[in-house]
Write a protein that holds these residues in place. Structure first.
Motif, short mmCIF file in Angstrom:
data_model
loop_
_atom_site.label_atom_id
_atom_site.label_comp_id
_atom_site.label_asym_id
_atom_site.label_seq_id
_atom_site.Cartn_x
_atom_site.Cartn_y
_atom_site.Cartn_z
N LEU A 1 0.87 -1.19 0.00
CA LEU A 1 0.00 0.00 0.00
C LEU A 1 0.90 1.23 0.00
N LEU B 1 1.00 5.44 4.90
CA LEU B 1 -0.18 6.09 5.49
C LEU B 1 0.16 7.52 5.90
N GLY C 1 4.17 2.62 9.89
CA GLY C 1 3.69 2.71 8.52
C GLY C 1 3.20 4.08 8.10
N ALA D 1 -2.91 3.69 13.62
CA ALA D 1 -3.78 2.92 12.73
C ALA D 1 -5.01 2.35 13.45
N SER E 1 -13.84 -0.08 4.19
CA SER E 1 -12.39 -0.15 4.38
C SER E 1 -11.67 0.72 3.36
N LEU F 1 -9.15 3.85 4.08
CA LEU F 1 -7.81 3.91 3.49
C LEU F 1 -7.61 5.18 2.68
N THR G 1 -4.81 8.29 2.91
CA THR G 1 -3.85 8.35 1.79
C THR G 1 -4.20 9.50 0.83
N VAL H 1 1.79 -5.26 4.42
CA VAL H 1 1.16 -6.01 5.52
C VAL H 1 0.86 -7.42 5.04
N PRO I 1 -6.00 -5.73 3.64
CA PRO I 1 -6.60 -4.69 4.47
C PRO I 1 -8.03 -4.31 4.06
N LEU J 1 -3.58 -3.20 9.42
CA LEU J 1 -2.69 -2.03 9.31
C LEU J 1 -2.10 -1.61 10.65
N GLU J 2 -2.57 -2.24 11.74
CA GLU J 2 -1.93 -2.02 13.05
C GLU J 2 -0.63 -2.83 13.16
N VAL K 1 2.21 -3.30 10.61
CA VAL K 1 2.89 -3.06 9.34
C VAL K 1 4.28 -3.70 9.40
#
Ligand code: ARG
Length: 412
Positions: free
Chosen positions: A64, A67, A108, A336, A349, A353, A357, A384, A388, A395-396, A398
């Protein structure tokens, strides 16, 4: 450990295209001089992979873009709540900032907007990171928050008058507000942070009470905009939210009690809301032990649930949203955690995200360099295990972090 990978070819099982919210299988990213040359399905690479490019094999992982957290205080720590904060020197704040910068990057977050720091410690931190002295996220910083006497942003109300304690961001009146903006710009601010209502964690302020008049907020915002800086306004109460939006600020922080008119104005202006809907759990769960004042705990009890309900309402109404967590109030690196709360209170989700981003990048005015993996963008890449889009909480954890082509966290 850290390694340098100015030219790299990263491959992984898949990649999240955050804009479309779709997965791309067999992902590949080609990086040259810290920027993305190609990102997409491996079978569609139509260019030679340079001999000197470091191969980074992330099989089993999902890529990804790095973040972005739009509301952090890297030079603040949850170890210094309430009266404990009076013992915190500027020098210690700077050291805390160095540690928190690394923690945040490791989690991340390759870019943060730091909205309020004393003594321009945020400017020093940003510059040290940019010069390669210390690891940390790309920082956009405000310097000291600007606000009224006794205000949430600017002042410190912990001691009686004879101690003559005044916060450094105090500026009453339109011209003083303009002057404070000019001073922050002189010392290196990238944006302006102000407060148009009281807050939860400041002694003696009311979340529902406006701070600054529309005239003051308009002067401050005009001044900032004339120098090309954006304005973030802390605002919980409905009236202060409307005042800030009428003055033309770019983002509303917290937005807890936003009303229909506030929602209308935010949509009309294209302003973003940065609603920190995780931190209430920390404040109510661990705040007392952390030294948060009882009056602040009481304010939080009156604020947290309404903020979450209004997050859902504003999102459903189509207001633009970014991820902003207020990390610093709670431990850095847990940024996250808010993503799953954003899905619990109405987002998909993919939308959560996007808030972390592309939307955040746009709100920073940096939508052409960060926030997605596409040619010409900075090679800010995280990885990850797992998808996700199915399980946002992944994402907690990474496992891989690259910022501008440099690997800061690797899987082996
Ligand atoms: N810094 C903010 C304030 O003191 C934190 C608010 C946290 N509470 C919340 N429900 N978001 O006002």
């Amino acid at each position: 450990g850290t390694a340098h990978a100015q030219n790299a070819f990263v491959t992984a099982d898949r990649m999240v295209d955050v804009e479309s919210g779709r997965l791309i299988e067999n992902a590949a990213v080609l990086i040259e001089d810290g920027k993305v040359k190609f990102a997409g399905d491996m079978s569609t690479v139509r260019m030679a992979i340079p001999e000197d490019a470091t191969r980074i094999d992330l099989s089993g992982y999902t890529l990804l873009p790095g973040l972005i957290d739009m509301h952090v205080h890297l030079t603040s720590s949850s170890d210094y709540h309430g009266y404990r904060g009076l013992a915190l020197s500027d020098e210690m704040s700077a050291i805390i900032g160095v540690v928190n910068a690394q923690t945040t990057l490791d989690a991340g977050f390759t870019t943060v907007r730091n909205v309020g720091a004393g003594s321009f410690g945020d400017v020093a931190l940003r510059d040290a990171i940019n010069q390669g002295m210390i690891p940390g996220p790309r920082m956009f910083v405000s310097g000291p928050s600007i606000g009224i006497t006794g205000g949430h942003c600017s002042d410190n109300n912990l001691l009686p008058e004879e101690y003559k304690l005044e916060g450094e961001g105090v500026a009453d009146g339109p011209w003083a507000a303009r002057s404070a903006v000019r001073k922050n710009i002189k010392y290196g601010a990238d944006l302006i942070k102000t407060c148009s209502t009281g807050g939860v964690l400041s002694k003696g302020t009311k979340v529902g009470a406006p701070q600054y008049t529309v005239e003051e907020l308009t002067a401050l915002t005009e001044e900032a905009h004339s120098h090309g800086l954006k304005v973030a306004s802390h605002a919980h109460g409905a009236e202060g939210i409307r005042n800030a939006l009428m003055a033309g600020v770019d983002t509303i922080e917290h937005a807890s009690f936003i009303d229909d008119e506030g929602i209308r104005l935010a949509k009309k202006n294209g302003a973003y809301l940065s609603m920190d809907i995780y931190v209430t759990e920390y404040i109510l769960g661990e705040g007392e032990a952390a030294g948060i004042l009882e009056e602040s705990l009481e304010k939080e009890r009156m604020t947290g649930q309404t903020q979450r309900d209004n997050f859902r309402k504003a999102h459903e109404a189509g207001v633009k949203m970014v991820l902003g967590t207020d990390a610093g109030v709670y431990p850095h690196g847990q940024n996250a955690r808010q993503l799953s709360r954003m899905t619990r209170f109405g987002m998909t989700s993919a939308e959560a995200l996007q808030a972390a981003t592309v939307n955040a990048a746009d709100a920073l005015g940096k939508g052409d360099t960060i926030g997605k993996l596409a040619p010409g963008y900075f090679a800010d890449i995280i990885a990850v295990q797992g998808n996700p889009l199915d399980y946002i909480s992944i994402l907690e954890s990474v496992d891989f972090v690259m910022k501008e082509g440099v690997v800061y966290k690797s899987v082996d």
